[in-house]
Every structure is written in C-alpha cells, then in structure tokens.
Write a protein that holds these residues in place. Sequence first.
Motif, PDB file in Angstrom:
ATOM      1  N   PHE A  67      67.628   1.048 -18.198  1.00 51.82           N
ATOM      2  CA  PHE A  67      67.817  -0.159 -19.001  1.00 51.82           C
ATOM      3  C   PHE A  67      68.805   0.099 -20.137  1.00 51.82           C
ATOM      4  N   LEU A  68      68.647   1.212 -20.825  1.00 53.21           N
ATOM      5  CA  LEU A  68      69.557   1.533 -21.924  1.00 53.21           C
ATOM      6  C   LEU A  68      70.986   1.751 -21.429  1.00 53.21           C
ATOM      7  N   ALA A  69      71.120   2.374 -20.251  1.00 50.10           N
ATOM      8  CA  ALA A  69      72.449   2.631 -19.711  1.00 50.10           C
ATOM      9  C   ALA A  69      73.133   1.338 -19.274  1.00 50.10           C
ATOM     10  N   SER A  70      72.384   0.440 -18.632  1.00 50.68           N
ATOM     11  CA  SER A  70      73.017  -0.776 -18.124  1.00 50.68           C
ATOM     12  C   SER A  70      73.218  -1.828 -19.211  1.00 50.68           C
ATOM     13  N   SER A  71      72.299  -1.906 -20.157  1.00 51.65           N
ATOM     14  CA  SER A  71      72.395  -2.947 -21.184  1.00 51.65           C
ATOM     15  C   SER A  71      73.294  -2.553 -22.351  1.00 51.65           C
ATOM     16  N   PHE A  72      73.163  -1.321 -22.806  1.00 54.66           N
ATOM     17  CA  PHE A  72      73.856  -0.926 -24.019  1.00 54.66           C
ATOM     18  C   PHE A  72      74.871   0.194 -23.822  1.00 54.66           C
ATOM     19  N   GLY A  73      74.934   0.762 -22.627  1.00 56.33           N
ATOM     20  CA  GLY A  73      75.855   1.854 -22.373  1.00 56.33           C
ATOM     21  C   GLY A  73      75.430   3.169 -22.999  1.00 56.33           C
ATOM     22  N   ILE A  74      74.148   3.305 -23.291  1.00 58.89           N
ATOM     23  CA  ILE A  74      73.622   4.535 -23.896  1.00 58.89           C
ATOM     24  C   ILE A  74      73.088   5.423 -22.773  1.00 58.89           C
TER      25      ILE A  74
END
Length: 88
Positions: A78-85
């Motif tokens: 979720f963090l990778a897809s939504s915020f690029g983290i």
Amino acid sequence: MTLLTTTVQSLWQVVLVGLLFGAGLPAIFALGLRSLGGVDTAEGTTQPTVAGRIGAYVCFAVVLIAIITGILLLMKDFLASSFGIHIF
C-alpha cells in the motif's frame, strides 16, 4: 527425499517464527512488567530499581519495534503504490 527435507526445513522456520511472535512477544512484555515490580521499601511501598526500569524499557522497546515492523510489513504494498515509499 528432497521434498521431505525441504518440508522439514520450512517447518522448523514456521515453528520458530510462531514461537517468537505467538508466545515470545507476550513473554518479553511480561518480563518488562515483572522488571517494574521492584523491591519493598521500609515504608511498605515498592519501587523499581534503576536496572529494573532500564530492563523494562528495553523489553517494551523490543515489543514496540516488533509491532511497528509487523504493521509496516503488512502495509508495504500500500505504501509503495500509494505514496511511492519503499521500506523493505
């Protein structure tokens, strides 16, 4: 025979992780609470020693870090897809 050895190797890893997170974290938390128990004073109250407080804080920090790491592992996609983290 290869399937059996692979299964046994995977099984001990699952058991180890299950013991660590299933019983290990609550045991560490209980150890931290026990460290805060302290000793009896002359007035009848109990005060934790300095070493007991430090030990309790270390135990609580280990549990807190494990919880935060688990939440971040669950949220990594979720963090990778939504915020690029990308954490892990």
